[in-house]
Design an enzyme around this catalytic site. Structure first.
Site, short mmCIF file in Angstrom:
data_model
loop_
_atom_site.label_atom_id
_atom_site.label_comp_id
_atom_site.label_asym_id
_atom_site.label_seq_id
_atom_site.Cartn_x
_atom_site.Cartn_y
_atom_site.Cartn_z
N ARG A 43 18.49 -17.32 -6.79
CA ARG A 43 18.11 -16.80 -5.46
C ARG A 43 16.59 -16.73 -5.26
O ARG A 43 16.11 -15.91 -4.47
CB ARG A 43 18.68 -15.40 -5.22
CG ARG A 43 20.18 -15.41 -5.05
CD ARG A 43 20.71 -14.01 -4.91
NE ARG A 43 22.14 -14.08 -4.79
CZ ARG A 43 22.83 -13.69 -3.70
NH1 ARG A 43 22.22 -13.16 -2.69
NH2 ARG A 43 24.13 -13.81 -3.68
N ARG A 87 9.01 -0.04 -11.96
CA ARG A 87 8.87 -0.66 -10.63
C ARG A 87 7.41 -0.53 -10.19
O ARG A 87 6.79 0.53 -10.35
CB ARG A 87 9.79 0.03 -9.63
CG ARG A 87 9.41 -0.20 -8.19
CD ARG A 87 10.44 0.23 -7.17
NE ARG A 87 9.86 0.55 -5.89
CZ ARG A 87 9.29 -0.31 -5.04
NH1 ARG A 87 9.20 -1.60 -5.36
NH2 ARG A 87 8.77 0.07 -3.90
N GLU A 181 13.17 1.82 -2.95
CA GLU A 181 13.92 1.40 -4.16
C GLU A 181 14.01 2.41 -5.30
O GLU A 181 14.97 2.35 -6.09
CB GLU A 181 13.29 0.11 -4.74
CG GLU A 181 13.44 -1.13 -3.88
CD GLU A 181 12.37 -1.26 -2.81
OE1 GLU A 181 11.35 -0.55 -2.89
OE2 GLU A 181 12.57 -2.05 -1.86
N SER A 203 0.06 1.32 0.96
CA SER A 203 -0.30 0.12 1.71
C SER A 203 -0.46 0.40 3.20
O SER A 203 -1.01 -0.41 3.93
CB SER A 203 0.75 -0.97 1.53
OG SER A 203 2.00 -0.52 2.02
N ASP A 204 0.07 1.55 3.65
CA ASP A 204 -0.11 1.92 5.05
C ASP A 204 -0.02 3.43 5.22
O ASP A 204 0.60 4.11 4.42
CB ASP A 204 0.86 1.18 5.97
CG ASP A 204 2.28 1.13 5.44
OD1 ASP A 204 2.55 0.31 4.54
OD2 ASP A 204 3.11 1.93 5.90
N1 HPA Z 1 8.46 2.25 4.71
C1 HPA Z 1 9.19 1.84 3.69
N2 HPA Z 1 8.71 1.15 2.68
C2 HPA Z 1 7.40 0.87 2.69
C3 HPA Z 1 6.58 1.27 3.74
C4 HPA Z 1 7.14 2.01 4.80
O1 HPA Z 1 6.46 2.40 5.76
N3 HPA Z 1 5.33 0.81 3.48
C5 HPA Z 1 5.39 0.16 2.30
N4 HPA Z 1 6.64 0.19 1.83
#
Ligand code: HPA
Length: 234
Positions: A43, A87, A181, A203-204
């Site tokens: 996959r 992870r 996860e 990351s955000d």
């Molecule tokens: N939500 C879920 N998983 C994520 C997010 C999010 O805003 N940003 C990075 N992984």
């Protein structure tokens, strides 16, 4: 060979780093492992085994969400020789208490997911990291002078939703960030008595919509990759 991984018995190391994205697994293998061999690409979920600081390590892909990491981590733990899974992923911060690129070692993962209950009869909706790997990661970060924060995170099944409010379970369990996860990984490890940890890079920032750019992503994740590899060989 398991249903979703085509590696031969013995081709997977005792310690496995799992990234969500197969191309990130490939990047780590090519950048950091010596003598990396592609041992599975079923996959297009790439798994590479190679050596880091003289120790054999496997780096592979978990896919996104509890169902996907539930499958890969279970097969790695039961059909191969993996005893430790780390992870490495990204998360969205629920408040400005966290900054972009902050590194988190996940203490406990809270989730609305029924994965743990229906897979293993585990009723809790918040599960701790499993085994000693969390401590090893903390010690390694201290040794390397890498700032690392320990906190609870929300493992959500939902990435896009209409309500921008922090979900109730995340508020109730003091989760500072969301990913998708860790809860299933911790549930499998708990059931099988294995070691599991989750390191995340912010990351955000959800309330301000700040994000690391696509261009920055690779470079931004290097400290997390180095920390995971160094902890994996401890
Ligand atoms: N939500 C879920 N998983 C994520 C997010 C999010 O805003 N940003 C990075 N992984």
């Amino acid at each position: 060979m398991s249903i979703h991984i085509s590696a031969k018995p013995g081709d997977i190391a005792k310690t496995v780093l799992l990234a969500g994205d197969p191309l990130r697994a490939k990047y780590i293998a090519e950048k950091y492992l010596s003598d990396a061999v592609l041992v599975s690409q079923t996959r297009n979920a790439y798994y590479y085994t190679g050596s880091y600081a003289g120790k054999t390590i496997t780096v592979g892909a978990s896919g996104m969400g509890c169902p996907s990491i539930g499958i890969y981590s279970y097969e790695l733990f039961t059909e191969y020789e993996a005893d430790t899974i780390i992870r490495i992923g990204t998360c969205g911060a629920y408040s400005t208490e966290l900054k972009l690129l902050d590194l988190i070692n996940t203490d406990q993962a809270a989730s609305e997911s029924t994965f743990a209950k229906y897979a293993w009869g585990i009723e809790e909706h918040i599960l701790p990291h499993q085994g000693k790997t969390f401590d090893t990661i903390n010690d390694t970060a201290a040794m390397l002078n890498i700032p690392l924060r320990q906190c609870n995170i929300h493992s959500s099944d939902i990435f896009y939703r209409k309500d921008p409010e922090k979900p109730a379970i995340a508020a109730a369990t003091n989760c500072l960030a969301v990913e998708m996860e860790a809860f299933a990984l911790f549930a499998n490890a708990k059931h099988l008595n294995k070691n599991a940890a989750t390191i995340l890079t912010v990351s955000d920032i959800i309330p301000t919509h700040e994000k690391i750019s696509a261009d920055d992503r690779e470079r931004a994740l290097l400290p997390m990759m180095q920390l995971a590899l160094e902890a994996a060989v401890k």
